[in-house]
Design a protein around this motif. Structure first.
Motif, short mmCIF file in Angstrom:
data_model
loop_
_atom_site.label_atom_id
_atom_site.label_comp_id
_atom_site.label_asym_id
_atom_site.label_seq_id
_atom_site.Cartn_x
_atom_site.Cartn_y
_atom_site.Cartn_z
N THR A 1 7.07 -74.85 -17.81
CA THR A 1 7.83 -73.75 -17.24
C THR A 1 7.36 -72.42 -17.83
O THR A 1 7.15 -71.44 -17.12
N ALA B 1 4.47 -71.69 -19.19
CA ALA B 1 3.14 -71.32 -18.71
C ALA B 1 3.21 -70.76 -17.29
O ALA B 1 2.52 -69.80 -16.95
N LYS B 2 4.10 -71.34 -16.47
CA LYS B 2 4.26 -70.81 -15.10
C LYS B 2 4.82 -69.40 -15.15
O LYS B 2 4.36 -68.52 -14.43
N LEU B 3 5.83 -69.21 -15.99
CA LEU B 3 6.50 -67.90 -16.02
C LEU B 3 5.58 -66.80 -16.51
O LEU B 3 5.66 -65.67 -16.07
#
Lengths: 329, 298, 321
Positions: free
Chosen positions: B193, B195-197
């Motif tokens: 999460t 890394a996505k954000l």
């Protein structure tokens, strides 16, 4: 002087792992009298739960090994008992409440079955009961814990109950059978504060009513202050300080206890809270001398070399720190 | 600056060495897996140096010596000889060469696509991408791998290369499933999460964040699969869809020897035992690796 | 309202489950000012983490809108520009899960630096070391893996990673609740230092009221997906108005007599937070409330402004204005 109900004397426990021996308990001494409520406080990994497991004789063998010490319950050493004797102790004398009520209840049986079993096996040790009596005793046990609608709850499975309800069930299991001593291992840690408050009140009330003794294991000083008569503060496998609860909170002596108290944010909000530098030592190579000395502001050469004994500073207040050696003499 | 960096490097190296020795400790707690590893090392060594260590390296291919045909095991021919006088021991060792090459190539061909499809399907959980990839693998998995490999191999001309192709064609699905399951659960971890954000690229998330966490199970399954691929390969050879005579493949040898059972039992039994030993060794090793990576079930 | 950095307007987030619709966040309006620490308090199941995730962009709100410096950010992180991803960062509760066990500390902290490319290649290493220094971790931790660190140190790494992009808003989702108290104090100290130095705004999610008393400038309390009370910290603790706030305050175990005096005395906590699947009609708190009236079970109360800095959602205070 009164003979204590349970006395742990100089207990050493070690765990063997790949890296070597973890010297977890390093001479634990504690005493509990009949009808007393004591608290065992310390941070994660200080050996609280290991102490509890040693008393109940449920340490994972052969990984863990009790290398020295005695646990005397009513004049008998628990560590020398045969398995059947220990079984009887667990059925009728010492019981436990665990931190996570979801894992300490079996998810595939109803509350009624589990509570019934507890009552049945405890009664085999005392007097025999039939099914109806077991049921009525179960209902009574749940009612005692303030559970609404106990007859319905008995047919429920643990997953159908909330965390607070489950912990009530665990408490009623522990209290339904007239045990003498309850060891509660972080009974409210996984619960919200409003529920924690309810559970603590309940536990306190019932223990007093049934004249039981309780060892409350927790990391929260606040919880200990609300419930217990006497506190043992534990650090890295040692009891570092013990006193009556009121004495300890008004006048903490050991640098660790003081550090711990300063670390807790206060509701008054005036004090800046600060932590203790460093972390709990590696049990493979625990520090020599006092195990707290690498984190201690007052550490001297003596602390690094010699293990401090418990110094009684009067008023039943004992502390394992060289700072108080002079005061004595 | 350089001083400090070299210090850091030394530091990280000792760390790595320690984690290796810890792994070895967990592995060696299970003596059977050590036995498996030793057997495997011996087999691999023998297969690589087959021309130098076997008593009759020329027997590996087309060779006839009818005077010595169908001899039972003796001190000269420890596994006996076959119907045209070739030493079975020599041919078993050379047979291991084909088996090992086969399983290595098959896994090398099937793991990368399997892993990539698994990662993509797991990452795009709940979208049409996942549905397409996973339904295709379901179809492959529903048919027994041997039967499917048999069908593919039957369409192609029988030789080692096509045999490899046929097995790889069915094998990737298992890795796809394994990686897919792991990815779907890893995608819920906070580090993914995060890394996505922060805006990391999808390739970064898939190959740098998720894939390293799948490596343990992949390696373990790979070891266990080496044995399985050898079975499938030998079975194909046994029914004539794999390595062709006069080359010495274990499956082909069993097929030839089976015709002469029970009188000339050695011609079939020794190659069969050879297959059993290598598969057993891979499985023991795989069990040991499970302990190293703390895997419950693969 | 110039200095508002984050504005949440009537945000709702529902989840559909087999048991029914979970109303995790049910109409929350808040605003966070630049440079402050805004404490969002609630028990488990109150929806505080869901709200944090909505702000972070992990969830897309079912209804309502969120503005960051007047930019609409209520569409999930995928729709956010690179600038917004740099400005809004989150720190998770469990550092064990938020740090990839297969990547070392250098790789973990380097990622945001690399992605946002605020530093040139040769300065990247320097920046990582600088960040490590900021959270007071020794430089030789660069090549360690998360499992070699203690819980507190792991959380420090997570903090370093969050501030690596030089954000202006950081969402802290219970950053210390998995840690020991002696470590908590140090983490909080570093967070406060960083806030002062980098002019950060914190949205601090927690269940620990005592902690909020010490670090937050304003506090909001949530119950069953709704905000019950918002106030300045000192006002909030001196004069709690909502019965739920009073109940929470009275159930905190404290260490000293002075703290004991601050707790509302007459309230004994009863009952538990109901499941957000079937929220009771009217005020969701009414059947645990000691000051329940007839209207409470029928009508959901509205936000009442007691003073400019104190808002409460309870029928008791309707009469005042």
């Amino acid at each position: 002087m009164m003979v204590p109900l349970l006395e742990v004397k100089d207990l050493y426990v070690q765990f063997s792992v790949f890296e070597g021996e973890l010297k977890v308990l390093n001479g634990v001494n504690l005493k509990i009298n009949e009808g007393e409520k004591i608290g065992l406080v310390g941070e994660a990994g200080c050996g609280k739960t290991t102490t509890m497991k040693s008393i109940l004789r449920v340490l994972p063998t052969p990984v863990a090994r009790i290398s020295k010490g005695e646990i005397i319950y009513k004049g008998k050493n628990i560590l020398n008992m045969k398995p059947s004797e220990i079984q009887n102790i667990r059925r009728g004398e010492i019981t436990a409440i665990f931190q996570d009520p979801l894992t300490s209840l079996n998810p595939v049986f109803t509350i009624g079955q589990q509570l019934g079993d507890v009552i049945k096996y405890a009664s085999r040790y005392q007097d025999h009961l039939d099914k109806k009596e077991i049921f009525s005793k179960s209902v009574a046990a749940l009612k005692e814990t303030g559970m609404p609608d106990p007859e319905r709850i008995l047919n429920n499975y643990p997953v159908q109950l909330s965390g607070g309800m489950r912990q009530r069930v665990c408490i009623s299991e522990a209290l339904s059978t007239n045990h003498n001593l309850i060891i509660a291992d972080e009974p409210t840690t996984s619960l919200d504060v409003t529920i924690q408050d309810q559970i603590l009140r309940l536990l306190s009330k019932l223990v007093e009513k049934k004249k039981m003794s309780i060892i409350l294991i927790t990391h929260s000083l606040g919880v200990v202050r609300e419930l217990t008569d006497r506190v043992y503060v534990m650090y890295a496998g040692n009891i570092v300080e013990t006193a009556q609860t009121t004495t300890l909170f008004s006048n903490p002596l050991h640098p660790y206890t003081r550090g711990l108290m300063n670390a807790i944010p206060r509701l008054t909000g005036e004090r800046i809270f600060e932590g203790i530098e460093g972390r709990i030592p590696n049990y493979l190579y625990p520090p020599t001398g006092c195990r707290f000395h690498p984190r201690c502001k007052y550490s001297t050469k003596e602390c690094q070399e010699i293990f401090p004994l418990m110094y009684d500073t009067g008023n039943n207040h004992e502390v394992a720190c060289f700072l108080y050696k002079e005061e004595l003499n | 600056m350089t001083n400090r960096n070299s210090f850091i490097n030394i530091f990280s190296k000792t760390k790595r060495r320690r984690s290796f020795s810890r792994g070895w400790y967990n592995f060696s707690r299970n003596p059977l897996s050590v036995v498996g590893m030793i057997i495997l090392l011996l087999i691999i060594f023998a297969a690589i140096f087959a021309p130098y260590i076997t008593p009759f390296p020329e027997h590996a291919g087309a060779f006839t010596n009818f005077r010595e045909a169908s001899k039972p095991p003796s001190s000269t021919y420890i596994f006996g000889t076959d119907s045209i006088g070739r030493d079975i021991f020599t041919r078993v060792i050379f047979g291991y060469r084909f088996s090992l090459i086969l399983s290595i190539v098959v896994l090398a061909l099937s793991i990368p696509p399997g892993v990539i499809f698994g990662l993509i399907a797991g990452y795009y959980q709940g979208t049409w991408i996942e549905i397409i990839i996973m339904r295709i693998t379901d179809v492959f998995i529903a048919v027994p791998p041997f039967v499917l490999a048999l069908a593919v191999a039957a369409m192609l001309s029988p030789n080692l290369f096509n045999q490899m192709m046929a097995i790889s064609f069915v094998w990737w699905t298992w890795y796809c499933r394994l990686v897919y399951t792991m990815t779907t659960s890893l995608c819920h971890e906070d580090f993914v999460t995060e890394a996505k954000l922060v805006g990391a690229s999808k390739t970064h998330i898939l190959f740098r964040e998720i894939l390293p966490n799948c490596m343990g199970p992949i390696l373990t399954k790979m070891t266990l699969d080496m044995g399985l691929v050898i079975i499938v390969g030998s079975s194909l050879s046994f029914i004539g869809l794999g390595v062709q005579p006069p080359k010495s493949d274990l499956g082909t040898m069993i097929a030839e020897g089976a015709r002469r059972l029970p009188s000339e039992w050695w011609a079939a039994v020794f190659p069969a035992i050879a297959i059993i030993v290598v598969i057993l060794a891979f499985n023991l090793l795989g069990d040991g690796l499970k302990d190293v990576f703390n895997i419950e079930e693969v | 309202m110039k200095d508002e950095i984050l504005t949440i307007k009537n945000v709702k987030k529902f989840f559909t489950t087999p048991q029914g619709v979970v109303r995790a966040v049910d109409g929350v309006s808040l605003s966070v000012k630049k440079g402050e620490t805004f404490g969002l308090i609630g028990e488990s199941g109150s929806g505080k983490s869901t709200l944090a995730y909505v702000v972070a962009g992990i969830y897309i709100p079912t209804q309502g809108s969120i503005y960051f410096n007047k930019q609409d950010i209520g569409k999930g992180y995928r729709k956010r520009s690179k600038y917004l991803k740099k400005e809004i960062r989150i720190i998770f509760q469990d550092p064990g899960s938020s740090l990839n066990p297969r990547r070392n500390i250098k790789q973990i902290i380097e990622l945001p630096v690399k992605v946002h490319n605020t530093f040139k290649n040769n300065h990247k290493n320097q920046r990582v070391e600088e960040l490590l220094e900021m959270v007071e971790l020794p430089i030789n931790y660069l090549y360690k893996y998360p499992q070699e660190l203690g819980g507190g140190e792991k959380q420090m790494v997570a903090i370093a990673r969050a501030i690596a992009t030089e954000p202006s808003l950081v969402i802290l989702d219970e950053p210390t609740s998995a840690l020991d108290v002696s470590i908590q104090a140090k983490i909080i100290k570093i967070l406060m230092d960083l806030q002062r130095r980098n002019n950060l705004t914190y949205l601090f999610i927690t269940h620990d009221l005592s902690l909020m008393r010490n670090i937050a400038s304003r506090v909001a309390i949530m119950y069953l997906g709704k905000v019950c009370e918002v106030a300045n910290t000192s006002e909030f603790f001196k004069k709690p108005l909502h019965p739920y706030t009073q109940m929470l305050l009275s159930s905190i175990p404290v260490l000293t007599k002075e703290e004991e005096l601050l707790k509302p005395q007459k309230i004994v906590p009863v009952g538990e937070i109901p499941s957000p699947v079937n929220v009771p009609p009217g005020c969701s708190f009414h059947f645990r409330c000691s000051k329940k009236m007839d209207i409470c079970s029928q009508k959901d109360p509205e936000m009442v402004e007691i003073s400019k800095t104190h808002i409460v959602r309870c029928h008791l205070y309707k009469k005042i204005d």
